[in-house]
Design an enzyme around this catalytic site. Structure first.
Site, short mmCIF file in Angstrom:
data_model
loop_
_atom_site.label_atom_id
_atom_site.label_comp_id
_atom_site.label_asym_id
_atom_site.label_seq_id
_atom_site.Cartn_x
_atom_site.Cartn_y
_atom_site.Cartn_z
N HIS A 166 0.85 -1.19 0.00
CA HIS A 166 0.00 0.00 0.00
C HIS A 166 0.89 1.24 0.00
O HIS A 166 2.01 1.21 0.50
CB HIS A 166 -0.93 0.02 1.22
CG HIS A 166 -0.23 -0.14 2.53
ND1 HIS A 166 0.20 -1.37 2.98
CD2 HIS A 166 0.16 0.76 3.46
CE1 HIS A 166 0.82 -1.20 4.15
NE2 HIS A 166 0.81 0.08 4.46
N HIS A 217 0.93 5.37 0.98
CA HIS A 217 0.31 6.43 1.75
C HIS A 217 0.35 7.72 0.93
O HIS A 217 1.41 8.09 0.41
CB HIS A 217 1.08 6.70 3.05
CG HIS A 217 1.14 5.54 4.00
ND1 HIS A 217 0.40 5.49 5.16
CD2 HIS A 217 1.85 4.38 3.97
CE1 HIS A 217 0.66 4.35 5.81
NE2 HIS A 217 1.54 3.66 5.10
P1 5GP Z 1 1.97 0.70 7.31
O1 5GP Z 1 2.26 0.90 8.77
O2 5GP Z 1 1.90 -0.78 6.99
O3 5GP Z 1 2.82 1.45 6.37
O4 5GP Z 1 0.51 1.30 7.07
C1 5GP Z 1 -0.64 0.67 7.50
C2 5GP Z 1 -1.68 1.74 7.66
O5 5GP Z 1 -2.94 1.10 7.75
C3 5GP Z 1 -1.53 2.57 8.94
O6 5GP Z 1 -1.38 3.93 8.59
C4 5GP Z 1 -2.80 2.30 9.71
O7 5GP Z 1 -3.29 3.45 10.34
C5 5GP Z 1 -3.75 1.80 8.64
N1 5GP Z 1 -4.76 0.85 9.11
C6 5GP Z 1 -4.60 -0.17 9.98
N2 5GP Z 1 -5.73 -0.88 10.10
C7 5GP Z 1 -6.64 -0.29 9.27
C8 5GP Z 1 -8.00 -0.58 8.95
O8 5GP Z 1 -8.62 -1.52 9.45
N3 5GP Z 1 -8.61 0.24 8.06
C9 5GP Z 1 -7.96 1.30 7.48
N4 5GP Z 1 -8.64 2.04 6.62
N5 5GP Z 1 -6.67 1.60 7.75
C10 5GP Z 1 -6.03 0.81 8.64
#
Ligand code: 5GP
Length: 111
Positions: A98, A100
């Site tokens: 994903h 951001h």
């Molecule tokens: P990472 O830390 O893997 O780069 O980003 C994961 C993102 O997913 C985080 O910014 C977190 O806030 C978001 N996130 C975690 N669980 C959920 C969810 O159930 N729904 C949504 N929409 N975002 C989520």
């Protein structure tokens, strides 16, 4: 292995979907760090950018196109951050690739 994002893509879990087509979905981050915090997910499951196969690299141009359109739609086109966290030590917490898209406030430099 299915993740939260896999479930969201299959509509088994709710999310605020802001864009969707055959290849990608964009959702609002549940824990936003800025007024605009959108996650752009390829629908195809891959754990992170490093795991993206050569044959999927063309997806990157589509993801960038979607990011540019969303940046315009959310009026952050002059100031945003577009990033992916690759690996646990880089802050990755969900093991489905994903990106951001973050903006709407002064972000400063990350370096
Ligand atoms: P990472 O830390 O893997 O780069 O980003 C994961 C993102 O997913 C985080 O910014 C977190 O806030 C978001 N996130 C975690 N669980 C959920 C969810 O159930 N729904 C949504 N929409 N975002 C989520």
């Amino acid at each position: 292995m299915s993740t939260i994002f896999g479930k969201i893509i299959r509509k088994e879990m709710p999310a605020q979907i802001v864009y969707e087509d055959d290849l990608v979905m964009a959702i609002k981050d549940l824990y936003p760090v800025a007024p605009v915090h959108i996650l752009i997910l390829p629908k195809k499951e891959m754990k992170n950018l490093q795991a993206m196969a050569k044959e999927d690299l063309s997806l990157m141009s589509h993801i960038v196109d979607v990011a540019q359109k969303l940046a315009k739609e959310y009026k952050i086109e002059d100031n945003y951050r577009f990033l992916t966290n690759n690996g646990e030590k880089a802050g990755q917490s969900v093991w489905h690739l994903h990106f951001h898209l973050v903006g709407g406030k002064e972000l400063g430099s990350i370096a």
